[in-house]
Scaffold this motif. Sequence first.
Motif, short mmCIF file in Angstrom:
data_model
loop_
_atom_site.label_atom_id
_atom_site.label_comp_id
_atom_site.label_asym_id
_atom_site.label_seq_id
_atom_site.Cartn_x
_atom_site.Cartn_y
_atom_site.Cartn_z
N GLY A 34 29.76 37.84 47.56
CA GLY A 34 29.56 37.34 46.22
C GLY A 34 30.06 38.30 45.17
N GLN A 35 29.87 39.56 45.37
CA GLN A 35 30.34 40.56 44.42
C GLN A 35 31.84 40.54 44.36
OE1 GLN A 35 28.54 44.15 45.83
NE2 GLN A 35 26.54 43.62 45.11
N GLY A 36 32.46 40.42 45.53
CA GLY A 36 33.92 40.39 45.55
C GLY A 36 34.45 39.20 44.82
N ALA A 37 33.84 38.02 45.00
CA ALA A 37 34.31 36.81 44.33
C ALA A 37 34.15 36.93 42.84
CB ALA A 37 33.55 35.60 44.87
N GLY A 38 33.05 37.53 42.38
CA GLY A 38 32.86 37.69 40.96
C GLY A 38 33.84 38.68 40.36
N SER A 39 34.21 39.70 41.12
CA SER A 39 35.10 40.72 40.57
C SER A 39 36.53 40.23 40.45
CB SER A 39 35.05 41.97 41.46
OG SER A 39 35.53 41.69 42.75
N VAL A 40 36.86 39.07 41.04
CA VAL A 40 38.20 38.51 40.85
C VAL A 40 38.42 38.15 39.40
CG1 VAL A 40 39.66 36.56 41.44
CG2 VAL A 40 38.36 37.68 43.22
N TRP A 41 37.40 37.51 38.79
CA TRP A 41 37.53 37.05 37.41
C TRP A 41 36.97 38.07 36.41
CZ3 TRP A 41 40.38 32.76 37.07
CH2 TRP A 41 40.46 31.93 38.18
N GLY A 42 36.12 38.97 36.88
CA GLY A 42 35.46 39.90 35.98
C GLY A 42 36.38 40.72 35.10
N PRO A 43 37.44 41.37 35.63
CA PRO A 43 38.27 42.23 34.78
C PRO A 43 38.93 41.50 33.63
CG PRO A 43 38.67 42.67 37.11
CD PRO A 43 37.81 41.46 37.04
N VAL A 44 39.21 40.18 33.77
CA VAL A 44 39.89 39.46 32.70
C VAL A 44 39.03 39.40 31.45
CG1 VAL A 44 41.00 37.27 32.10
CG2 VAL A 44 41.08 38.10 34.46
N ALA A 45 37.72 39.35 31.61
CA ALA A 45 36.82 39.20 30.46
C ALA A 45 36.38 40.54 29.87
CB ALA A 45 35.59 38.39 30.87
N ARG A 46 36.79 41.64 30.47
CA ARG A 46 36.33 42.94 29.97
C ARG A 46 37.17 43.38 28.77
NH1 ARG A 46 35.99 45.45 35.98
NH2 ARG A 46 34.12 44.32 36.67
N ALA A 47 36.54 44.21 27.95
CA ALA A 47 37.20 44.63 26.71
C ALA A 47 38.45 45.47 26.98
CB ALA A 47 36.22 45.42 25.84
N VAL A 72 43.40 45.12 29.17
CA VAL A 72 44.84 45.40 29.00
C VAL A 72 45.15 46.85 29.32
CG1 VAL A 72 46.73 45.44 27.33
CG2 VAL A 72 45.09 43.56 27.32
N ARG A 73 44.23 47.76 29.01
CA ARG A 73 44.48 49.18 29.24
C ARG A 73 44.15 49.61 30.68
NH1 ARG A 73 41.59 49.06 24.52
NH2 ARG A 73 39.76 49.93 25.55
N SER A 74 43.54 48.72 31.44
CA SER A 74 43.16 49.06 32.81
C SER A 74 44.31 48.81 33.77
CB SER A 74 41.94 48.23 33.24
OG SER A 74 42.30 46.87 33.38
N ALA A 75 44.04 49.10 35.05
CA ALA A 75 45.05 48.87 36.08
C ALA A 75 45.05 47.44 36.59
CB ALA A 75 44.81 49.83 37.25
N ALA A 76 44.12 46.59 36.08
CA ALA A 76 44.00 45.23 36.59
C ALA A 76 45.27 44.40 36.41
CB ALA A 76 42.81 44.53 35.93
N VAL A 84 50.78 38.66 27.91
CA VAL A 84 51.14 37.98 29.16
C VAL A 84 50.32 38.52 30.34
CG1 VAL A 84 53.47 37.50 28.36
CG2 VAL A 84 53.02 39.60 29.64
N ALA A 85 49.61 39.63 30.11
CA ALA A 85 48.77 40.15 31.21
C ALA A 85 47.66 39.18 31.55
CB ALA A 85 48.19 41.51 30.81
N TYR A 86 47.18 38.42 30.56
CA TYR A 86 46.07 37.51 30.82
C TYR A 86 46.46 36.34 31.72
CZ TYR A 86 43.26 40.05 27.43
OH TYR A 86 42.54 41.02 26.78
N PRO A 87 47.53 35.59 31.42
CA PRO A 87 47.89 34.52 32.37
C PRO A 87 48.26 35.05 33.75
CG PRO A 87 49.58 34.79 30.69
CD PRO A 87 48.40 35.57 30.24
N LEU A 88 48.84 36.25 33.79
CA LEU A 88 49.18 36.85 35.08
C LEU A 88 47.92 37.10 35.90
CD1 LEU A 88 51.65 38.05 36.65
CD2 LEU A 88 50.97 40.26 35.73
N ALA A 89 46.90 37.67 35.25
CA ALA A 89 45.65 37.95 35.96
C ALA A 89 44.91 36.68 36.33
CB ALA A 89 44.76 38.85 35.09
N VAL A 90 44.97 35.65 35.48
CA VAL A 90 44.29 34.40 35.78
C VAL A 90 44.91 33.73 37.01
CG1 VAL A 90 43.91 32.05 34.94
CG2 VAL A 90 43.46 33.99 33.45
#
Length: 433
Positions: free
Chosen positions: A4-17, A20-24, A191-197
């Motif tokens: 469950g943690q892994g599944a949540g972390s797939v989408w988690g980085p996209v919503a973090r402040a 863009v500056r992270s490695a995600a 464009v990092a957002y659609p790529l991550a999504v």
Amino acid sequence: MGDGQGAGSVWGPVARAGFVRSAAPWRAAGYLLATGVSGLLLCVGLLLSGLVAGVLAVLLVGLPLAAALALAGLPVAAWERRLVRFLDGGRVPDPHLVPERPGLAAWLRLRYREQATWRDLGFTLLAAFVLWPVDLAVVGCVLAVPGYLIAALPLLLLDGEQVNVLKVAEVHSPPLAALLGLAGLLLLPLVAYPLAVVAAARAALVRLVLAPGAQEQRIGELVRSRARLVDAFEAERRRIERDLHDGAQQRLVALTMVLGLARLDAPADGPLAGRLAEAQREAGEVLAELRELINGIHPQVLADHGLPEACADAADRSPIPVTTRFDLPGRLPAPVESAGYFAVTEALANLAKHSGASTATVEGRYVGGRLTVEVRDDGCGGADPERGTGLTGLADRIAVVDGTLTVSSPPGGPTLVRVEIPCAPTDRGAARG
């Protein structure tokens, strides 16, 4: 749970402040690039393999290759699960079970029967013929547009006259090219957002198809819990045996010796000597019963020397002559040895009470990843579990270690009790504490 943690972390980085500056974003780009390239290579490999198998099938040579292609999803699914872990750090559990016994035949038989194998194959076909163009197209479009804009000014300076931006516009002015480059830099974080999504959606699809389902997880947990219970049960039996052997038995031995010394000090013709002799005899009988109890819980010879010696000891204590023959590669897992030993002792007890046999044999061998123990006698036969001969409880005991019990006892005899338990030899020492 890690799933469950892994599944949540797939989408988690996209919503973090600080997304863009992270490695995600770079992980998402690398993930889609890896899945796209591997999917392209997989597509080519499957097409060539299918073509070769189809041509050779005319000569029946391609049939094994076609059967092997059904297992092509296993390494692909393992690769996909590893890539998801690279993307978000969450582990995708492997849904495949471990074969009950070693060997290629047992592994193939289990894999062809598992639903997870066919899910892996279905996802492999999806990745090879549908997903990889989407992966490469997303990476190409998302990274190419800002890249072309940023490279506009350097390309114009190199050419000296003009540069075609995105193949749709000709730019001759360096200031305009510089503005396009600035626009590309501003566009790059967006464009990092659609790529991550897209990457997160693909990873979620991997988890949905390639992770074990709820029923498989329950079955796996039941298997693991049963193994833990068997190990705990055997450990508790050995602890009780040690406590009785080192505690109560030793104190009874000491009591018997004290009573014997007291008899020496008592008058030989007095009533005290008779009472002490009676007490010493009673203590000796209790000691003998305690030793039988300890032997029934977990005999020390089984722990120290293994199944053949323990069965030979049980045969020596049988009122009927018993011959033992064993051919084993070494020590076996403790639960397996314990189950095999108590199957032999129960069978010997039954034949001594009910069979009317004059002789019996105990044979054990290890073939094809299985321990097989057979107890034969020349008695009158007719053994029936429903008549309370202990065979039902013995079958339950063997089933705990995934074994099977077979009884052949026609009226008039002879009787054959066969126990088969899948296992693998261990490298543990001769003694177990």
